[in-house]
Design a protein around this motif. Sequence first.
Motif, PDB file in Angstrom:
ATOM      1  N   ARG A   3      25.221  -6.739   8.692  1.00 41.13           N
ATOM      2  CA  ARG A   3      26.330  -6.264   7.855  1.00 41.13           C
ATOM      3  C   ARG A   3      27.282  -7.410   7.566  1.00 41.13           C
ATOM      4  NH1 ARG A   3      29.167  -0.967   8.782  1.00 41.13           N
ATOM      5  NH2 ARG A   3      28.848  -0.769   6.564  1.00 41.13           N
ATOM      6  N   TYR A   4      27.792  -7.411   6.341  1.00 43.43           N
ATOM      7  CA  TYR A   4      28.711  -8.448   5.883  1.00 43.43           C
ATOM      8  C   TYR A   4      29.792  -7.808   5.028  1.00 43.43           C
ATOM      9  CZ  TYR A   4      24.998 -11.604   7.262  1.00 43.43           C
ATOM     10  OH  TYR A   4      24.043 -12.276   7.979  1.00 43.43           O
ATOM     11  N   CYS A   5      30.883  -8.546   4.848  1.00 47.28           N
ATOM     12  CA  CYS A   5      31.962  -8.055   4.002  1.00 47.28           C
ATOM     13  C   CYS A   5      32.458  -9.175   3.091  1.00 47.28           C
ATOM     14  CB  CYS A   5      33.116  -7.553   4.857  1.00 47.28           C
ATOM     15  SG  CYS A   5      34.508  -6.982   3.860  1.00 47.28           S
ATOM     16  N   LEU A   6      32.797  -8.804   1.900  1.00 41.62           N
ATOM     17  CA  LEU A   6      33.460  -9.670   0.946  1.00 41.62           C
ATOM     18  C   LEU A   6      34.829  -9.045   0.718  1.00 41.62           C
ATOM     19  CD1 LEU A   6      33.060 -12.154  -0.873  1.00 41.62           C
ATOM     20  CD2 LEU A   6      32.194 -10.600  -2.629  1.00 41.62           C
ATOM     21  N   GLU A   7      35.837  -9.577   1.434  1.00 38.93           N
ATOM     22  CA  GLU A   7      37.184  -9.015   1.337  1.00 38.93           C
ATOM     23  C   GLU A   7      37.878  -9.509   0.083  1.00 38.93           C
ATOM     24  OE1 GLU A   7      39.458  -8.044   5.245  1.00 38.93           O
ATOM     25  OE2 GLU A   7      38.594 -10.050   5.465  1.00 38.93           O
ATOM     26  N   TYR A   8      38.728  -8.658  -0.459  1.00 40.45           N
ATOM     27  CA  TYR A   8      39.510  -8.989  -1.648  1.00 40.45           C
ATOM     28  C   TYR A   8      38.620  -9.593  -2.727  1.00 40.45           C
ATOM     29  CZ  TYR A   8      42.930  -8.421   2.018  1.00 40.45           C
ATOM     30  OH  TYR A   8      43.643  -7.923   3.075  1.00 40.45           O
ATOM     31  N   ALA A   9      37.548  -8.903  -2.994  1.00 41.31           N
ATOM     32  CA  ALA A   9      36.561  -9.370  -3.965  1.00 41.31           C
ATOM     33  C   ALA A   9      37.171  -9.429  -5.362  1.00 41.31           C
ATOM     34  CB  ALA A   9      35.348  -8.440  -3.958  1.00 41.31           C
ATOM     35  N   LYS A 146      23.812 -14.158   0.528  1.00 40.96           N
ATOM     36  CA  LYS A 146      24.661 -15.244   1.034  1.00 40.96           C
ATOM     37  C   LYS A 146      24.833 -16.347  -0.010  1.00 40.96           C
ATOM     38  CE  LYS A 146      23.859 -14.608   5.958  1.00 40.96           C
ATOM     39  NZ  LYS A 146      23.238 -15.178   7.177  1.00 40.96           N
ATOM     40  N   ASP A 147      23.787 -16.612  -0.787  1.00 38.51           N
ATOM     41  CA  ASP A 147      23.888 -17.614  -1.856  1.00 38.51           C
ATOM     42  C   ASP A 147      24.811 -17.134  -2.974  1.00 38.51           C
ATOM     43  OD1 ASP A 147      22.153 -19.293  -0.505  1.00 38.51           O
ATOM     44  OD2 ASP A 147      20.404 -18.762  -1.729  1.00 38.51           O
ATOM     45  N   ALA A 148      24.731 -15.864  -3.297  1.00 36.16           N
ATOM     46  CA  ALA A 148      25.530 -15.311  -4.397  1.00 36.16           C
ATOM     47  C   ALA A 148      27.005 -15.160  -4.031  1.00 36.16           C
ATOM     48  CB  ALA A 148      24.959 -13.960  -4.822  1.00 36.16           C
ATOM     49  N   PHE A 149      27.271 -14.899  -2.755  1.00 39.88           N
ATOM     50  CA  PHE A 149      28.642 -14.638  -2.307  1.00 39.88           C
ATOM     51  C   PHE A 149      28.982 -15.552  -1.126  1.00 39.88           C
ATOM     52  CE2 PHE A 149      26.887 -10.559  -3.881  1.00 39.88           C
ATOM     53  CZ  PHE A 149      27.689 -10.407  -4.996  1.00 39.88           C
ATOM     54  N   PRO A 150      29.351 -16.793  -1.396  1.00 35.57           N
ATOM     55  CA  PRO A 150      29.605 -17.747  -0.311  1.00 35.57           C
ATOM     56  C   PRO A 150      30.791 -17.378   0.585  1.00 35.57           C
ATOM     57  CG  PRO A 150      30.057 -18.737  -2.465  1.00 35.57           C
ATOM     58  CD  PRO A 150      29.474 -17.398  -2.718  1.00 35.57           C
ATOM     59  N   ASP A 151      31.674 -16.473   0.136  1.00 39.58           N
ATOM     60  CA  ASP A 151      32.828 -16.074   0.941  1.00 39.58           C
ATOM     61  C   ASP A 151      32.537 -14.898   1.874  1.00 39.58           C
ATOM     62  OD1 ASP A 151      34.337 -18.050  -0.272  1.00 39.58           O
ATOM     63  OD2 ASP A 151      35.129 -16.714  -1.811  1.00 39.58           O
ATOM     64  N   LEU A 152      31.284 -14.508   1.969  1.00 44.25           N
ATOM     65  CA  LEU A 152      30.915 -13.414   2.878  1.00 44.25           C
ATOM     66  C   LEU A 152      31.297 -13.762   4.308  1.00 44.25           C
ATOM     67  CD1 LEU A 152      27.299 -12.304   1.942  1.00 44.25           C
ATOM     68  CD2 LEU A 152      29.367 -10.944   1.799  1.00 44.25           C
ATOM     69  N   LYS A 153      31.679 -12.744   5.041  1.00 42.41           N
ATOM     70  CA  LYS A 153      31.882 -12.954   6.470  1.00 42.41           C
ATOM     71  C   LYS A 153      31.194 -11.832   7.227  1.00 42.41           C
ATOM     72  CE  LYS A 153      36.572 -11.064   6.705  1.00 42.41           C
ATOM     73  NZ  LYS A 153      37.930 -11.415   7.080  1.00 42.41           N
ATOM     74  N   PRO A 154      30.845 -12.084   8.471  1.00 45.25           N
ATOM     75  CA  PRO A 154      30.205 -11.028   9.263  1.00 45.25           C
ATOM     76  C   PRO A 154      31.087  -9.788   9.316  1.00 45.25           C
ATOM     77  CG  PRO A 154      30.105 -13.124  10.402  1.00 45.25           C
ATOM     78  CD  PRO A 154      31.011 -13.319   9.228  1.00 45.25           C
ATOM     79  N   TYR A 155      30.460  -8.646   9.251  1.00 45.57           N
ATOM     80  CA  TYR A 155      31.205  -7.393   9.221  1.00 45.57           C
ATOM     81  C   TYR A 155      32.104  -7.226  10.447  1.00 45.57           C
ATOM     82  CZ  TYR A 155      32.520  -2.568   8.708  1.00 45.57           C
ATOM     83  OH  TYR A 155      33.251  -1.428   8.576  1.00 45.57           O
ATOM     84  N   CYS A 156      31.677  -7.718  11.589  1.00 40.81           N
ATOM     85  CA  CYS A 156      32.470  -7.548  12.816  1.00 40.81           C
ATOM     86  C   CYS A 156      33.860  -8.212  12.700  1.00 40.81           C
ATOM     87  CB  CYS A 156      31.715  -8.073  14.037  1.00 40.81           C
ATOM     88  SG  CYS A 156      31.345  -9.828  13.972  1.00 40.81           S
ATOM     89  N   GLU A 157      34.037  -9.114  11.731  1.00 36.93           N
ATOM     90  CA  GLU A 157      35.338  -9.754  11.508  1.00 36.93           C
ATOM     91  C   GLU A 157      36.196  -8.985  10.511  1.00 36.93           C
ATOM     92  OE1 GLU A 157      34.752 -13.823  10.357  1.00 36.93           O
ATOM     93  OE2 GLU A 157      33.382 -14.201  12.027  1.00 36.93           O
ATOM     94  N   TYR A 158      35.630  -7.963   9.919  1.00 37.75           N
ATOM     95  CA  TYR A 158      36.333  -7.182   8.899  1.00 37.75           C
ATOM     96  C   TYR A 158      37.098  -6.038   9.551  1.00 37.75           C
ATOM     97  CZ  TYR A 158      36.787  -3.933   4.923  1.00 37.75           C
ATOM     98  OH  TYR A 158      37.254  -3.080   3.965  1.00 37.75           O
ATOM     99  N   ARG A 159      38.305  -5.839   9.118  1.00 38.20           N
ATOM    100  CA  ARG A 159      39.109  -4.734   9.644  1.00 38.20           C
ATOM    101  C   ARG A 159      39.669  -3.926   8.491  1.00 38.20           C
ATOM    102  NH1 ARG A 159      36.447  -4.801  13.437  1.00 38.20           N
ATOM    103  NH2 ARG A 159      36.658  -6.381  15.003  1.00 38.20           N
ATOM    104  N   VAL A 160      39.182  -2.694   8.358  1.00 40.56           N
ATOM    105  CA  VAL A 160      39.646  -1.806   7.283  1.00 40.56           C
ATOM    106  C   VAL A 160      41.078  -1.426   7.578  1.00 40.56           C
ATOM    107  CG1 VAL A 160      39.295   0.414   6.164  1.00 40.56           C
ATOM    108  CG2 VAL A 160      37.348  -0.901   6.935  1.00 40.56           C
TER     109      VAL A 160
END
Length: 160
Positions: A3-9, A146-160
């Motif tokens: 799982r990954y997140c792109l915050e403030y996309a 990952k190539d398309a969205f270089p700002d992805l971060k692991p989901y575990c770092e995402y906080r809703v």
Amino acid sequence: MSRYCLEYANSDLFVLNDFFKQFPLSITDYNWVIGDILNMMDLSEDKNHWNDIIGEREDYLFIAGEEFLRILNEFEIYVIFSILTAVPKETIPYDLKRVPFVDGNADFYEDDYISPVKECVFEVGFFDSTDIIFTVTDKNIERLMKDAFPDLKPYCEYRV
């Protein structure tokens, strides 16, 4: 499952046509389950198309990749909350026992979330026109993502 997140996309990514321009996944290689369909809208000039696209459905669509691509080529679809799940082409449409959805689904935001669509190879959840959450089981799709969205971060770092 990763799982990954792109915050403030970038807000353009919430227009599905633009999302798939940046993320060049071959739409027609898969069948698709699309959830939260009432949180999507058609931005095309003639705005009376939405019910023509989704019919009387209020929960989800299960469509072939060719049909999904036709819709994206014909309409400009904007998502607020929505979930797109890619399944293998050989997956035959069936009635889901649990429908994938983002809006109000606490399970979706858990670190150990597993798609309710058992054949899921890739799932993308659009959260409130700000964040995009990816769930992926296929390593090739993960590399492409990952190539398309270089700002992805692991989901575990995402906080809703």
